[in-house]
Enzyme design. Structure first.
Site, mmCIF file in Angstrom:
data_model
loop_
_atom_site.group_PDB
_atom_site.id
_atom_site.type_symbol
_atom_site.label_atom_id
_atom_site.label_comp_id
_atom_site.label_asym_id
_atom_site.label_seq_id
_atom_site.Cartn_x
_atom_site.Cartn_y
_atom_site.Cartn_z
ATOM 1 N N GLU A 296 -2.583 2.837 5.390
ATOM 2 C CA GLU A 296 -2.947 4.255 5.717
ATOM 3 C C GLU A 296 -2.493 5.215 4.890
ATOM 4 O O GLU A 296 -1.518 5.984 5.094
ATOM 5 C CB GLU A 296 -2.696 4.639 7.291
ATOM 6 N N LEU A 297 -3.094 5.246 3.599
ATOM 7 C CA LEU A 297 -2.609 6.140 2.547
ATOM 8 C C LEU A 297 -3.827 6.833 1.852
ATOM 9 O O LEU A 297 -4.657 6.177 1.359
ATOM 10 C CB LEU A 297 -1.835 5.421 1.524
ATOM 11 N N GLY B 125 7.223 -3.740 9.040
ATOM 12 C CA GLY B 125 6.426 -4.284 7.851
ATOM 13 C C GLY B 125 6.982 -4.004 6.488
ATOM 14 O O GLY B 125 6.632 -4.614 5.639
ATOM 15 N N PHE B 126 8.052 -3.142 6.470
ATOM 16 C CA PHE B 126 8.682 -3.073 5.281
ATOM 17 C C PHE B 126 10.323 -3.909 5.228
ATOM 18 O O PHE B 126 10.334 -4.792 5.986
ATOM 19 C CB PHE B 126 9.328 -1.607 5.060
ATOM 20 N N HIS C 264 18.634 5.488 -20.483
ATOM 21 C CA HIS C 264 19.580 5.926 -19.941
ATOM 22 C C HIS C 264 20.002 7.368 -19.894
ATOM 23 O O HIS C 264 19.749 7.623 -20.981
ATOM 24 C CB HIS C 264 20.847 4.926 -20.558
ATOM 25 N N TYR D 68 6.552 6.038 8.987
ATOM 26 C CA TYR D 68 6.903 7.042 8.002
ATOM 27 C C TYR D 68 7.115 8.245 8.843
ATOM 28 O O TYR D 68 8.117 8.941 8.271
ATOM 29 C CB TYR D 68 5.499 7.251 7.250
ATOM 30 N N ALA E 296 7.556 9.593 11.851
ATOM 31 C CA ALA E 296 8.757 9.440 12.530
ATOM 32 C C ALA E 296 10.155 9.854 11.833
ATOM 33 O O ALA E 296 10.790 10.930 12.119
ATOM 34 C CB ALA E 296 8.932 8.564 13.521
ATOM 35 N N LEU E 297 10.218 9.138 11.006
ATOM 36 C CA LEU E 297 11.610 9.101 10.199
ATOM 37 C C LEU E 297 11.683 10.386 9.199
ATOM 38 O O LEU E 297 12.516 10.994 8.958
ATOM 39 C CB LEU E 297 11.789 7.714 9.288
#
Length: 335
Positions: free
Chosen positions: A176-177, A71-72, A310, A44, A46-47
């Site tokens: 880890e949230l 993991g994703f 919509h 998370y 790093a990106l």
């Protein structure tokens, strides 16, 4: 009773010169631009940091030891990587720093394990987190912690010592949230002092990654679902679509980098939904909206019989018809 809730700290780099790398905490405290930046890691932090530094005009390189967002869902992660690369973020795959050396002009020469070298103004470590438990002397009462990262293996937030509990980033192998830690703490307090018995459910927790193309996920990745159920027992619905707000901006290159979503279903259990994944704007808002449904359990018919709003991107989940097994194009037609 004692509760360990000290959280974690960014893991320091172990290579020679690793002490010269800053963390994401330090990045937000700089009094000037980080300039040309090398980020070590592929999760998370790093990106997300790499994405906004590139957008701010910094020459940014991310060193990836193995894969992006381990993991994703691989398909979604590959799309994130391709989008970020197209927007200017550089990636060094399969390599980590073997040495970081200060230069005479205040920069840092980084040597990578693939033999390449480059000079950067800033090096940032984002290769995981270590539990902030080292100063607690937990071993004195027999609490077992991982020698690698100081994290604690718990059952229902209880360590191997019955009167010592833990929540949050100190737990081994759990999300880890911050909202997870808050909810676990509330439920533990209810069990300890309110007569409740319900344990924290760490499955099907909705989450979002705020990369330049945002990613929301609930449940199993396609790879995890195949491992759990077998590929023959799954049906994967997917769609590539152009969010309305993106269609107004030619620089979005929507012909190449569209939004994307997929729903993974268990064919052996009434097409129960076991995973949902979304790439597009407002990923956190979209994913949170399906969080209750995933927690309670629902099937593909429930989803397809839901009337969408919509024009929103979230409604794409309610109109999915194309499966991977059909071989048909996932590109969505206009409204």
């Amino acid at each position: 009773r004692a509760l360990v809730a000290t959280g974690g700290r960014p893991t320091a780099l172990s290579c020679p010169g690793g002490e010269h790398a800053i963390s994401s905490d330090d990045l937000f405290s700089l009094d000037k631009s980080p300039g040309k930046t090398c980020i070590i890691g592929a999760g998370y932090v790093a990106l997300e940091c790499g994405g906004f530094l590139t957008a701010l005009g910094c020459d940014t390189t991310i060193a990836v030891r193995s894969v992006l967002l381990r993991g994703f869902d691989r398909e979604c992660c590959d799309k994130i990587g391709a989008f970020m690369a197209a927007k200017g973020t550089k990636f060094i795959h399969g390599a980590t720093p073997s040495n970081i050396a200060p230069t005479a002009d205040g920069k840092y020469e980084v040597t990578f394990t693939n033999g390449s070298t480059d000079v950067f103004d800033t090096v940032m470590a984002a290769a995981g987190r270590t539990a902030d438990t080292a100063g607690l002397n937990l071993a004195a009462v027999g609490v077992e912690a991982s020698p690698k990262n100081g994290k604690l293996q718990c059952v229902d937030e209880q360590t191997n010592v019955p009167y010592v509990y833990a929540i949050g980033d100190v737990l081994q192998g759990l999300p880890e949230l911050t909202p997870v830690a808050i909810q676990a703490g509330i439920m533990l307090a209810r069990r300890m002092f309110g007569g409740a018995s319900e344990a924290m459910d760490y499955k099907n927790i909705a989450t979002a990654v705020f990369t330049p193309i945002e990613y929301g996920a609930i449940g199993l990745s396609e790879e995890e679902a195949i491992e759990a159920y077998g590929e023959a027992n799954l049906e994967v619905y997917h769609s590539e679509f152009v969010p309305l707000e993106w269609s107004l901006s030619p620089e979005r290159e929507t012909d190449t980098y569209s939004g994307f979503c997929k729903v993974i279903c268990d064919k052996t259990a009434n097409m129960n939904v076991v995973g949902m994944h979304y790439l597009g704007p407002n990923a956190g808002e979209v994913t949170q909206g399906y969080g209750v449904a995933m927690k309670k359990g629902f099937n593909f018919r429930d989803l397809s019989e839901t009337v969408g709003i919509h024009p929103t991107t979230s409604e794409v989940f309610t109109t999915l018809t194309v499966t991977k097994s059909s071989g048909a194009s996932a590109a969505a037609a206009g409204c």
